[in-house]
Design a protein around this motif. Structure first.
Motif, PDB file in Angstrom:
ATOM      1  N   UNK A  99      45.626  35.617  24.534  1.00 49.81           N
ATOM      2  CA  UNK A  99      44.431  35.663  25.587  1.00 49.81           C
ATOM      3  C   UNK A  99      44.054  36.899  26.028  1.00 49.81           C
ATOM      4  N   UNK A 100      42.968  36.853  26.871  1.00 48.87           N
ATOM      5  CA  UNK A 100      42.454  38.076  27.390  1.00 48.87           C
ATOM      6  C   UNK A 100      42.318  37.654  29.277  1.00 48.87           C
ATOM      7  N   UNK A 101      43.179  38.503  29.720  1.00 46.67           N
ATOM      8  CA  UNK A 101      43.230  38.283  31.293  1.00 46.67           C
ATOM      9  C   UNK A 101      42.394  39.196  31.956  1.00 46.67           C
ATOM     10  N   UNK A 102      41.599  38.846  32.794  1.00 48.96           N
ATOM     11  CA  UNK A 102      40.791  39.834  33.655  1.00 48.96           C
ATOM     12  C   UNK A 102      41.169  40.009  35.187  1.00 48.96           C
ATOM     13  N   UNK A 103      41.361  41.136  35.743  1.00 49.60           N
ATOM     14  CA  UNK A 103      41.829  41.229  37.022  1.00 49.60           C
ATOM     15  C   UNK A 103      40.728  41.671  37.827  1.00 49.60           C
ATOM     16  N   UNK A 104      40.190  41.113  38.825  1.00 50.88           N
ATOM     17  CA  UNK A 104      39.125  41.472  39.713  1.00 50.88           C
ATOM     18  C   UNK A 104      39.814  41.734  41.024  1.00 50.88           C
ATOM     19  N   UNK A 105      39.596  42.948  41.653  1.00 52.41           N
ATOM     20  CA  UNK A 105      40.113  43.440  42.796  1.00 52.41           C
ATOM     21  C   UNK A 105      39.494  42.493  43.985  1.00 52.41           C
ATOM     22  N   UNK A 106      40.596  42.313  44.928  1.00 52.43           N
ATOM     23  CA  UNK A 106      40.430  41.669  46.132  1.00 52.43           C
ATOM     24  C   UNK A 106      40.998  42.380  47.259  1.00 52.43           C
ATOM     25  N   UNK A 107      40.268  42.064  48.502  1.00 48.91           N
ATOM     26  CA  UNK A 107      40.803  42.645  49.818  1.00 48.91           C
ATOM     27  C   UNK A 107      42.155  42.156  50.097  1.00 48.91           C
ATOM     28  N   UNK A 108      42.465  40.664  50.120  1.00 42.92           N
ATOM     29  CA  UNK A 108      43.937  40.334  50.399  1.00 42.92           C
ATOM     30  C   UNK A 108      43.891  39.062  49.800  1.00 42.92           C
ATOM     31  N   UNK A 109      45.061  38.294  50.182  1.00 42.69           N
ATOM     32  CA  UNK A 109      45.119  36.969  49.459  1.00 42.69           C
ATOM     33  C   UNK A 109      44.233  35.789  50.031  1.00 42.69           C
ATOM     34  N   UNK A 110      43.651  35.984  51.359  1.00 44.77           N
ATOM     35  CA  UNK A 110      42.844  34.914  51.685  1.00 44.77           C
ATOM     36  C   UNK A 110      41.836  35.057  51.067  1.00 44.77           C
ATOM     37  N   UNK A 111      41.108  36.527  50.921  1.00 45.37           N
ATOM     38  CA  UNK A 111      39.845  36.447  49.988  1.00 45.37           C
ATOM     39  C   UNK A 111      40.089  35.965  48.566  1.00 45.37           C
ATOM     40  N   UNK A 112      41.394  36.255  47.982  1.00 46.75           N
ATOM     41  CA  UNK A 112      41.604  35.759  46.745  1.00 46.75           C
ATOM     42  C   UNK A 112      41.678  34.442  46.557  1.00 46.75           C
ATOM     43  N   UNK A 113      42.234  33.611  47.449  1.00 47.23           N
ATOM     44  CA  UNK A 113      42.181  31.908  47.416  1.00 47.23           C
ATOM     45  C   UNK A 113      40.736  31.599  47.782  1.00 47.23           C
ATOM     46  N   UNK A 114      40.211  32.270  48.678  1.00 45.29           N
ATOM     47  CA  UNK A 114      38.702  31.641  48.855  1.00 45.29           C
ATOM     48  C   UNK A 114      37.943  31.597  47.431  1.00 45.29           C
ATOM     49  N   UNK A 115      38.097  32.723  46.888  1.00 50.64           N
ATOM     50  CA  UNK A 115      37.607  32.944  45.664  1.00 50.64           C
ATOM     51  C   UNK A 115      38.151  31.887  44.821  1.00 50.64           C
ATOM     52  N   UNK A 116      39.294  31.831  44.614  1.00 50.30           N
ATOM     53  CA  UNK A 116      39.808  30.913  43.382  1.00 50.30           C
ATOM     54  C   UNK A 116      39.160  29.223  43.849  1.00 50.30           C
ATOM     55  N   UNK A 117      39.320  29.217  44.912  1.00 51.49           N
ATOM     56  CA  UNK A 117      38.622  27.798  45.200  1.00 51.49           C
ATOM     57  C   UNK A 117      37.328  27.604  44.481  1.00 51.49           C
ATOM     58  N   UNK A 118      36.445  28.628  44.682  1.00 48.81           N
ATOM     59  CA  UNK A 118      35.014  28.431  44.530  1.00 48.81           C
ATOM     60  C   UNK A 118      34.439  28.863  42.973  1.00 48.81           C
ATOM     61  N   UNK A 119      35.581  29.430  42.515  1.00 50.59           N
ATOM     62  CA  UNK A 119      35.097  29.846  40.873  1.00 50.59           C
ATOM     63  C   UNK A 119      35.457  28.610  39.830  1.00 50.59           C
ATOM     64  N   UNK A 120      36.273  27.565  40.574  1.00 51.60           N
ATOM     65  CA  UNK A 120      36.726  26.685  39.454  1.00 51.60           C
ATOM     66  C   UNK A 120      35.885  25.842  38.278  1.00 51.60           C
ATOM     67  N   UNK A 121      34.442  25.581  38.919  1.00 51.21           N
ATOM     68  CA  UNK A 121      33.667  24.967  37.879  1.00 51.21           C
ATOM     69  C   UNK A 121      33.225  26.047  36.835  1.00 51.21           C
ATOM     70  N   UNK A 122      33.165  27.266  37.226  1.00 52.94           N
ATOM     71  CA  UNK A 122      32.261  28.121  36.317  1.00 52.94           C
ATOM     72  C   UNK A 122      33.585  28.792  35.331  1.00 52.94           C
ATOM     73  N   UNK A 123      34.580  28.409  35.285  1.00 52.30           N
ATOM     74  CA  UNK A 123      35.737  28.922  34.565  1.00 52.30           C
ATOM     75  C   UNK A 123      35.439  28.469  32.932  1.00 52.30           C
ATOM     76  N   UNK A 124      34.980  27.451  32.514  1.00 52.54           N
ATOM     77  CA  UNK A 124      35.000  26.761  31.370  1.00 52.54           C
ATOM     78  C   UNK A 124      33.693  27.578  30.498  1.00 52.54           C
TER      79      UNK A 124
END
Length: 367
Positions: A130-155
């Motif tokens: 696979x190819x794993x992309x790491x994008x910088x985040x300020x903290x875990x709250x920001x990371x999880x907020x993004x996780x929740x909102x990117x879901x439909x756009x991953x496919x």
């Protein structure tokens, strides 16, 4: 121009014979001669790393801000892997799956042996890259907020990276069969809404409490909070045949995080689409890649892949424009549209030669 988030890329490669394409279980030798440690999970920029099987190597770039810098880093890490393999008479191939039938060899590490003992055939057949992309985040709250909102756009990211049509000596019928093999892990694939960092921790703690997974490194969501870095880690993509496609996936991933964080800060909630639906979206991306139909996240209905990818670019367009990446993303999209994905390339080589070993040799890095 606004301050841009860091982005880094980890890529997994197959070790093969440069003459006949046979898989070679020599990762330990390559790492020893290269002076690399045999950690299972790499650190950004740390060089070559071990993977679950001895026929694999993993690389990691340094965190980058500029896409040209990232492209250069990918060139460096790919060249490093190729040179290290060449030192022992081998090569590395950018293939999401090994096209021929194979009994893979465990990399000799206690954790790997525990994984393979627990998961049996599912683990033994995971010779996938696979190819794993790491994008910088300020903290875990920001990371999880993004996780929740990117879901439909991953496919759509999977559709752009597909590079694994062959499996066990035949055409699987999928552009990414890697994703089908990978989905056998009980912790892999689309995920539900977490709501907060505390919610993410509750879910992952409950999963680990079942004592099904060997450790938290097996939280194989399509995207996750990195255990090692202050990043959100995208894990849905195949390793790309062309490094330019990895740059494209990374640019879109960063755009998705920027867009998601802005929505969160503006008080806009995530799309409540269910995991059951997302699994179907992902399956369609794996089946036909960017040449058929995908599910449009805004309608939940099938649409031509090009239209869905364009909808993705529109979704992240403001973020890409602010970061100065929009023109580059459109250039990279034009390139993959013109030449095709890695899956297209593999099938084209096989159509010309009738030889899966030719497919393997064509995918060797630095050929």
């Amino acid at each position: 121009m606004a301050e841009r988030r860091s982005v880094g890329v980890e890529e997994e490669f197959l070790l093969v014979d440069p003459g006949d394409g046979a898989a070679r279980a020599i990762a330990a030798t390559v790492l020893r001669l290269d002076g690399a440690s045999a950690r299972t999970e790499p650190q950004d920029g740390s060089g070559l790393e071990a993977e679950l099987h001895a026929e694999q190597l993993e690389t990691g770039t340094e965190p980058c801000v500029d896409l040209d810098e990232l492209a250069a880093e990918l060139g460096r890490t790919r060249a490093h892997a190729a040179e290290a393999a060449d030192a022992v008479g081998a090569a590395v191939a950018a293939l999401g799956t090994y096209p021929l039938a194979i009994d893979a060899t465990a990399f000799p590490k206690d954790r790997n042996l525990r994984v393979l003992e627990r998961f049996a055939l599912t683990g033994r057949e995971q010779l996938t890259c696979g190819c794993h992309v790491h994008v910088g985040v300020a903290d875990d709250e920001e990371a999880v907020a993004a996780l929740d909102r990117i879901r439909p756009w991953l496919p759509p990211l999977l559709a752009l990276s597909v590079n694994s049509p062959f499996w066990a000596g035949e055409d699987s019928g999928y552009a990414s069969f890697r994703s089908q093999v990978w989905s056998r892990w009980p912790s892999a694939g689309p995920y539900g809404l977490f709501g907060s960092a505390a919610g993410y921790r509750r879910v992952t703690a409950a999963m680990l409490a079942t004592e099904t997974l060997v450790d938290d490194g097996m939280l194989y969501f399509d995207a996750r909070v990195s255990q090692r870095h202050p990043t959100l880690e995208f894990r849905i993509a195949d390793v790309c045949h062309d490094r330019a496609d990895a740059v494209l996936v990374a640019a879109l991933a960063r755009g998705l995080v920027d867009t998601a964080v802005r929505e969160w800060r503006a008080g806009r909630g995530p799309d409540p689409v269910r995991v059951e639906e997302l699994r179907l979206h992902t399956w369609r991306a794996a089946r036909s890649g960017s040449s058929g139909e995908l599910v449009d996240p805004t309608t939940g209905r099938p649409a031509p892949a090009a239209a869905v990818v364009e909808r993705l670019v529109e979704h992240v367009g403001a973020a890409l424009e602010e970061s100065g990446d929009l023109a580059r993303v459109r250039e990279l999209l034009g390139a993959v549209s013109a030449r095709g994905t890695g899956a297209d390339r593999q099938r084209s080589v096989f159509a010309e030669t009738g030889d899966l070993r030719a497919v393997i040799k064509d995918a060797t890095v630095g050929r």
